[in-house]
Design a protein around this motif. Sequence first.
Motif, PDB file in Angstrom:
ATOM      1  N   GLU A 238       8.694  49.794  85.338  1.00  0.00           N
ATOM      2  CA  GLU A 238       8.776  51.416  86.060  1.00  0.00           C
ATOM      3  C   GLU A 238       9.543  52.187  84.663  1.00  0.00           C
ATOM      4  OE1 GLU A 238      10.929  51.761  89.383  1.00  0.00           O
ATOM      5  OE2 GLU A 238       9.845  50.331  90.481  1.00  0.00           O
ATOM      6  N   ASN A 239      10.562  52.589  84.657  1.00  0.00           N
ATOM      7  CA  ASN A 239      10.827  53.816  83.642  1.00  0.00           C
ATOM      8  C   ASN A 239      11.591  53.069  82.472  1.00  0.00           C
ATOM      9  OD1 ASN A 239      13.239  53.221  85.123  1.00  0.00           O
ATOM     10  ND2 ASN A 239      13.750  55.020  85.697  1.00  0.00           N
ATOM     11  N   GLY A 240      11.598  51.634  82.537  1.00  0.00           N
ATOM     12  CA  GLY A 240      12.115  50.906  81.197  1.00  0.00           C
ATOM     13  C   GLY A 240      11.176  51.113  80.091  1.00  0.00           C
ATOM     14  N   SER A 241      11.660  50.474  79.218  1.00  0.00           N
ATOM     15  CA  SER A 241      10.924  50.465  77.913  1.00  0.00           C
ATOM     16  C   SER A 241      11.197  49.245  76.693  1.00  0.00           C
ATOM     17  CB  SER A 241      11.166  51.976  76.917  1.00  0.00           C
ATOM     18  OG  SER A 241      10.416  51.851  75.760  1.00  0.00           O
ATOM     19  N   TRP A 242       9.969  48.775  76.199  1.00  0.00           N
ATOM     20  CA  TRP A 242      10.331  47.710  75.243  1.00  0.00           C
ATOM     21  C   TRP A 242       9.595  48.094  73.934  1.00  0.00           C
ATOM     22  CZ3 TRP A 242       6.395  45.128  72.559  1.00  0.00           C
ATOM     23  CH2 TRP A 242       6.632  43.797  71.881  1.00  0.00           C
ATOM     24  N   ARG A 243      10.455  47.983  72.975  1.00  0.00           N
ATOM     25  CA  ARG A 243      10.138  48.453  71.338  1.00  0.00           C
ATOM     26  C   ARG A 243      10.023  47.131  70.530  1.00  0.00           C
ATOM     27  NH1 ARG A 243      13.351  53.834  70.797  1.00  0.00           N
ATOM     28  NH2 ARG A 243      12.424  55.198  72.137  1.00  0.00           N
ATOM     29  N   SER A 244       9.301  47.239  69.553  1.00  0.00           N
ATOM     30  CA  SER A 244       9.411  45.990  68.533  1.00  0.00           C
ATOM     31  C   SER A 244       8.643  46.632  67.325  1.00  0.00           C
ATOM     32  CB  SER A 244       8.328  44.921  69.003  1.00  0.00           C
ATOM     33  OG  SER A 244       8.347  44.151  67.977  1.00  0.00           O
ATOM     34  N   SER A 245       9.675  46.273  66.278  1.00  0.00           N
ATOM     35  CA  SER A 245       9.119  46.465  64.967  1.00  0.00           C
ATOM     36  C   SER A 245       9.347  45.143  64.227  1.00  0.00           C
ATOM     37  CB  SER A 245      10.074  47.540  64.339  1.00  0.00           C
ATOM     38  OG  SER A 245       9.995  47.776  62.897  1.00  0.00           O
ATOM     39  N   LEU A 246       8.128  44.894  63.208  1.00  0.00           N
ATOM     40  CA  LEU A 246       7.964  43.891  62.504  1.00  0.00           C
ATOM     41  C   LEU A 246       7.390  44.145  61.241  1.00  0.00           C
ATOM     42  CD1 LEU A 246       7.939  40.841  61.903  1.00  0.00           C
ATOM     43  CD2 LEU A 246       5.905  40.716  62.708  1.00  0.00           C
ATOM     44  N   GLU A 247       8.418  43.808  59.862  1.00  0.00           N
ATOM     45  CA  GLU A 247       7.869  44.410  58.769  1.00  0.00           C
ATOM     46  C   GLU A 247       8.124  42.984  58.006  1.00  0.00           C
ATOM     47  OE1 GLU A 247       9.991  46.996  55.347  1.00  0.00           O
ATOM     48  OE2 GLU A 247       9.311  48.064  56.943  1.00  0.00           O
ATOM     49  N   ILE A 248       7.116  42.675  57.250  1.00  0.00           N
ATOM     50  CA  ILE A 248       6.667  41.531  56.272  1.00  0.00           C
ATOM     51  C   ILE A 248       6.599  41.888  54.931  1.00  0.00           C
ATOM     52  CG2 ILE A 248       6.004  39.088  56.068  1.00  0.00           C
ATOM     53  CD1 ILE A 248       5.399  38.952  59.104  1.00  0.00           C
ATOM     54  N   LYS A 249       7.302  41.572  54.310  1.00  0.00           N
ATOM     55  CA  LYS A 249       7.202  41.670  52.588  1.00  0.00           C
ATOM     56  C   LYS A 249       7.097  40.336  51.986  1.00  0.00           C
ATOM     57  CE  LYS A 249       8.715  46.301  52.585  1.00  0.00           C
ATOM     58  NZ  LYS A 249       9.980  47.445  52.120  1.00  0.00           N
ATOM     59  N   ARG A 250       6.552  40.308  50.666  1.00  0.00           N
ATOM     60  CA  ARG A 250       6.447  39.268  49.862  1.00  0.00           C
ATOM     61  C   ARG A 250       6.761  39.394  48.196  1.00  0.00           C
ATOM     62  NH1 ARG A 250       1.753  35.709  51.335  1.00  0.00           N
ATOM     63  NH2 ARG A 250       3.597  34.005  51.901  1.00  0.00           N
ATOM     64  N   GLN A 251       7.646  38.632  47.953  1.00  0.00           N
ATOM     65  CA  GLN A 251       7.877  39.045  46.196  1.00  0.00           C
ATOM     66  C   GLN A 251       6.741  38.597  45.518  1.00  0.00           C
ATOM     67  OE1 GLN A 251      11.022  40.772  45.568  1.00  0.00           O
ATOM     68  NE2 GLN A 251      10.256  40.764  43.498  1.00  0.00           N
ATOM     69  N   LEU A 252       6.216  39.363  44.843  1.00  0.00           N
ATOM     70  CA  LEU A 252       5.029  38.943  43.794  1.00  0.00           C
ATOM     71  C   LEU A 252       5.138  39.578  42.382  1.00  0.00           C
ATOM     72  CD1 LEU A 252       1.942  38.986  46.123  1.00  0.00           C
ATOM     73  CD2 LEU A 252       3.021  36.937  45.153  1.00  0.00           C
ATOM     74  N   ALA A 253       5.543  38.832  41.407  1.00  0.00           N
ATOM     75  CA  ALA A 253       5.439  39.515  39.911  1.00  0.00           C
ATOM     76  C   ALA A 253       6.565  40.500  39.993  1.00  0.00           C
ATOM     77  CB  ALA A 253       4.273  40.007  39.632  1.00  0.00           C
ATOM     78  N   ASN A 254       7.614  40.288  40.369  1.00  0.00           N
ATOM     79  CA  ASN A 254       8.798  41.247  40.431  1.00  0.00           C
ATOM     80  C   ASN A 254       8.671  42.436  41.374  1.00  0.00           C
ATOM     81  OD1 ASN A 254      10.214  39.648  38.537  1.00  0.00           O
ATOM     82  ND2 ASN A 254       9.181  40.223  36.879  1.00  0.00           N
ATOM     83  N   LYS A 255       7.723  42.390  42.358  1.00  0.00           N
ATOM     84  CA  LYS A 255       7.603  43.549  43.037  1.00  0.00           C
ATOM     85  C   LYS A 255       7.132  43.208  44.476  1.00  0.00           C
ATOM     86  CE  LYS A 255       4.960  46.794  39.897  1.00  0.00           C
ATOM     87  NZ  LYS A 255       3.899  47.313  39.504  1.00  0.00           N
ATOM     88  N   LEU A 256       7.645  44.018  45.261  1.00  0.00           N
ATOM     89  CA  LEU A 256       7.682  43.675  47.028  1.00  0.00           C
ATOM     90  C   LEU A 256       6.262  44.251  47.311  1.00  0.00           C
ATOM     91  CD1 LEU A 256      11.134  44.268  48.553  1.00  0.00           C
ATOM     92  CD2 LEU A 256       9.928  41.824  48.190  1.00  0.00           C
TER      93      LEU A 256
END
Length: 300
Positions: free
Chosen positions: A167-185
């Motif tokens: 009904e008037n409920g809500s589901w939220r999701s946030s996913l962020e995946i980073k990888r360290q390569l050559a001193n940079k994300l």
Amino acid sequence: MSQPWQGICDLRFLTNSQTNQDSTAINTLHQGKCKAPLKMMKAFTNKDGRCELPILHSAGGLVGGDQLSVNIHGGINTSALVSTVAAQKVYGSVGRSLLFPEGKWSKQKCSFHLEEDSDLEWIPQELIMYKGGLYEQNMIVSLSSTSSFLCVDIVRLGRTAAGETLENGSWRSSLEIKRQLANKLHLEFIDRLELSGDSLSSIHGMNNQSVFGSLIWIMPEFISKESLPDFLKKCREERSGLHGSMACSQLRNGISARYIGSSTKDARFWFYRIWKQSRILRKLSPPGYLRIWPMQEVPV
């Protein structure tokens, strides 16, 4: 009025080498601490040396304002599977309080940091949203070039067996995946979703289905990218005999699988089959029968 829960679970995985007459076995151990209502249950080790650890939410469910925090650090050359003891419930919040008629959000924050050759599988049991429930999850994952991360997320929108919807409920999701390569994300994957309002009934959203599932696997960079198309084909073939809408897409270094339908069982079975295929590609033994919650059709 009772205060909301502020549950915390901090985990660190490390290795322990044990030498016998035939070989040297590398087992993954864990260290950690929890703050109620989260508790660590007894861990056990599978034949690959992987640490399998279930987490218990002892409060029985989340109410408006509750906040959970899960922080996992995978040390060098560790392998771990983290699951939960039971399905998580999110109770209704909208319209339940005179002070907060618009409801209050229950939130979970997950932070995962994996060092070299670390392999983490995050496979909690499903989330059940009650009518009028408000839930937000934020996950941030940091990988090395040789680490692997697989996660599963299954949510039921309303107690459908009782004829209830979100009904008037809500589901939220946030996913962020980073990888360290050559001193940079480098950004591997980012995903932000909200299921509420019109998206629950729209043909471009849930189309009045009650179960949404997601599986993401980011593989270590030493696995050849040329193997991904064949792996993706096998994952799509694994939909046989299951009901619902299932799609699987190739990422730069992994896959994204989605399920929309009415059956948490079918979502679970499909994701188990993909999980098994990912273990084969990683040259690991297939996942065994989970004593906490069975994902597969036939115990092995």
